[in-house]
Design an enzyme around this catalytic site. Structure first.
Site, PDB file in Angstrom:
ATOM      1  CB  CYS B 158      -1.034   0.055   1.088  1.00 22.43           C
ATOM      2  SG  CYS B 158      -2.008  -1.513   1.075  1.00 22.43           S
ATOM      3  CG  HIS B 284      -2.324   4.440   5.160  1.00 26.22           C
ATOM      4  ND1 HIS B 284      -2.178   4.614   3.699  1.00 26.22           N
ATOM      5  CD2 HIS B 284      -2.578   3.199   5.512  1.00 26.22           C
ATOM      6  CE1 HIS B 284      -2.334   2.992   3.249  1.00 26.22           C
ATOM      7  NE2 HIS B 284      -2.467   2.466   4.548  1.00 26.22           N
ATOM      8  CG  HIS B 318      -6.623   0.940   1.112  1.00 29.09           C
ATOM      9  ND1 HIS B 318      -5.597   1.526   0.368  1.00 29.09           N
ATOM     10  CD2 HIS B 318      -5.963   0.476   2.161  1.00 29.09           C
ATOM     11  CE1 HIS B 318      -4.339   1.416   0.781  1.00 29.09           C
ATOM     12  NE2 HIS B 318      -4.648   0.588   2.137  1.00 29.09           N
TER      13      HIS B 318
END
Lengths: 248, 389
Positions: B158, B284, B318
């Site tokens: 990620c 995040h 995400h």
């Protein structure tokens, strides 16, 4: 880009558990899996061959390195293909994915596990560039040396994709380089250059279809202190290695 | 002396829209792109799918045709004039292509594997090197742009497409190139949806980052690309980057947020920016209990409790390997357009976090914005962008 000095090298291939064994040239049939001593049993048990190769060559190249703060550039063209195929198999069998397999399937599995195993909280990356993977790993390493000084580790490894994706088979293998931004007595000085006329080192049989194949004869040449301009694969980049002088 | 790198152009495509202007309109308006998952899954979840149909790839790239490539070419199309200008200005061999992805073309690999299980043969159109390999997208991008500078994919889960901004800055400073096309593309697929579900971090409803009612992540897809140049008309400037490892656990963040904090501190130091100068954090903020708690600790201890924090994952989901670049460019848009997006789904904010979560859009001229990406393997990235000087 700046010059660097080679402080350590590592290599693992089936039959050749070390760079010395590889250079000697006689395969040891019992060397089918790397020792990967850096990985504690807790982490190592579930680790793929790819991750164990990375652990092995990193340890060889980093031998004697002070502390555990060296930035590391991991490089693999295809990544954790064995784990991915195990996930696909279970997913199309009963719809499930094992959580442990899932988090061991990311490209940076080796980088993550080895940062945990060595308690290294420094920079880590994992990159990929097909046939140019070795060249691009070294470009990132030299840029890191220029940015931060000190040392950097390049950890390059590949495992062969399993069925049904194994087309042009190759042997799993890995190589590592520990590079320093400052001159080290008796260490070989190297630099990156763009060149279309560099020497193309010949990969050994069984490794030719490996996208990172060039890493093996490259670390062998550096181990033997050969001077020259060595091609790094498809990208037109080459590593120039100076002759080693006796005096520092 | 810290250097800064101008961001001279950028483009986005995700659940908020297939053009940059549509994406940013929806971000400003506070509209979510999350909807019930269209994939056939044995559990309930919401996804951020690219809303419109994507163009076929040109015939010359048919062998490389993946959903990842379709999204990638859609974003590249918008940037083409800027990329061509950079190639003319610096020379084709002096412009790098640095992309982040976590999924690569795995959606097609899944379909091919399924076909092989049924018939014993891979589909004829499946090609490991041209569809599955991380380098496939690079190959088409190199062909389409004619760029021949350094070209690689970063795949650190990620944080992948955030880290390419740091690589670009480093490569430009080191003289390996004069400009870089950076960004990332990830697509929805069974492996990630079922994988995150197996880790018990996938929310059944739209994700609620920083809320006391957060129940996990929603996954999205999309692409984000930017052009970074040694010099040029800056829409914003990349000032500094921090890249660290937790050395704690493959999936769980260090609970005290120490790895994230170290990355944020390194980014500030490289940028030459004081903590008090950060006017907004695009976090995040995944919406899991552990991530948001650890990241909030890092933000609070380094930047204090007053800086407005937003997670944009309630808009797009995400984006995994494309999240870093997408959120970097949301940060650039915040600087350029003078607004801090509201942190969608955050109300009621978890009072234990102790940070200022932006519950409403704030019209504000920021000087500097920070964005974080925290990944599997404990791989942390923080970027600091500044308004053009």
């Amino acid at each position: 880009m700046i010059d660097a000095w080679v402080r350590g090298l590592g290599l693992w291939a089936p039959g050749f558990p070390s760079l010395a064994a590889w250079t000697a040239g006689t395969p040891d049939a019992s060397a089918t899996a790397p020792a990967a001593a850096l990985l504690p049993a807790r982490l190592g048990r579930r680790s793929s061959l790819l991750t164990r190769i990375a652990a092995e060559v990193l340890e060889q190249a980093a031998a004697g390195a002070p502390g555990n703060t060296t930035p590391a550039v991991f490089a693999t063209a295809f990544g954790e293909t064995q784990t991915l195929c195990a996930i696909l198999d279970s997913m199309f069998t009963d719809g499930t994915v094992s959580p442990a397999r899932f988090h061991h399937s990311v490209h940076n599995t080796a980088g993550g596990l080895l940062s945990i195993a060595t308690v290294n909280r420094a920079f880590s990356t994992t990159l990929s560039a097909g046939q140019s993977t070795v060249a691009m790993a070294l470009i990132e390493c030299f840029a890191l040396l220029q940015q931060r000084g000190d040392e950097v580790l390049a950890v390059i490894a590949e495992e062969s994709p399993p069925e049904p994706f194994a087309q042009d088979g190759f042997a799993p293998a890995g190589a590592a380089l520990r590079l320093s931004a400052t001159a080290i007595p008796f260490a070989q000085r190297v630099r990156l250059r763009r060149s279309d006329s560099a020497l193309l080192l010949e990969p050994r049989a069984g490794h030719r279809n490996n996208p990172i194949a060039i890493a093996l004869p490259l670390v062998e040449a550096l181990h033997l202190r050969r001077a020259g301009l060595f091609a790094l694969g498809a990208a037109g980049w080459a590593l120039e290695a100076d002759p080693v002088t006796r005096s520092a | 002396m810290p250097t800064q790198v101008p961001v001279t152009a950028f483009a986005l495509c995700n659940a908020l829209g297939t053009t940059t202007s549509r994406v940013l309109e929806n971000l400003r308006a506070g509209n979510t792109g999350l909807a019930p998952a269209a994939l056939d899954l044995p559990f309930e979840t919401f996804c951020g799918a690219v809303p419109d149909s994507l163009d076929q790839v040109p015939a010359r790239h048919r062998a490389w045709d993946t959903r990842q490539l379709r999204i990638g070419l859609r974003v590249l199309e918008e940037l083409r004039p800027a990329v061509d200008a950079a190639a003319r200005r610096w020379g084709r061999d002096r412009v790098a292509i640095l992309l982040g992805t976590s999924t690569g073309g795995i959606a097609e690999t899944e379909a091919a594997y399924s076909a092989w299980r049924r018939s014993g043969e891979l589909p004829r159109e499946f090609d490991w090197d041209r569809k599955h390999s991380m380098a496939a997208l690079l190959e088409v991008f190199r062909f389409e742009t004619g760029l021949s500078g350094p070209a690689f994919v970063v795949s650190t889960a990620c944080s992948s497409s955030g880290k390419v901004f740091a690589s670009a800055h480093r490569l430009i400073d080191a003289g390996a190139c004069d400009a870089a096309l950076v960004g990332g593309v990830d697509t929805l697929c069974h492996t990630t949806l079922r994988g995150f579900h197996s880790l018990e971090v996938l929310a059944a409803k739209p994700c609620r980052p920083f809320s006391s009612e957060r129940r996990g992540i929603s996954i999205g897809e999309g692409g984000a690309l930017a052009l970074l140049e040694r010099e040029g008309d800056a829409r914003a400037a990349l000032l500094g980057e921090g890249e660290t490892s937790d050395a704690h656990h493959m999936t769980a963040p260090a609970p005290d947020g120490s790895g994230a904090r170290a990355a944020m501190l390194e980014a500030l130091e490289r940028a030459g920016v004081e903590p008090s100068q950060i006017d907004h954090v695009n976090a995040h903020g995944t919406g899991t209990l552990l991530n948001d708690a650890a990241e909030a600790k890092a933000i609070r201890s380094l930047l204090g409790a007053r800086v407005p924090v937003a997670s944009t994952k309630g808009y797009t989901g995400h984006l995994l390997g494309a999240a870093g670049a997408t959120e970097a460019l949301f940060s650039v848009a915040a600087l350029e357009q003078g607004f801090i997006p509201r942190s969608l789904g955050a109300s009621p904010v978890d009072p234990d976090l102790g940070i200022h979560v932006a519950l409403d859009r704030l019209e504000r001229r920021c000087r500097t914005v920070m964005t974080n990406s925290l990944a599997f393997g404990g791989n942390n990235l923080s970027l600091v962008f500044g308004a053009p000087r």
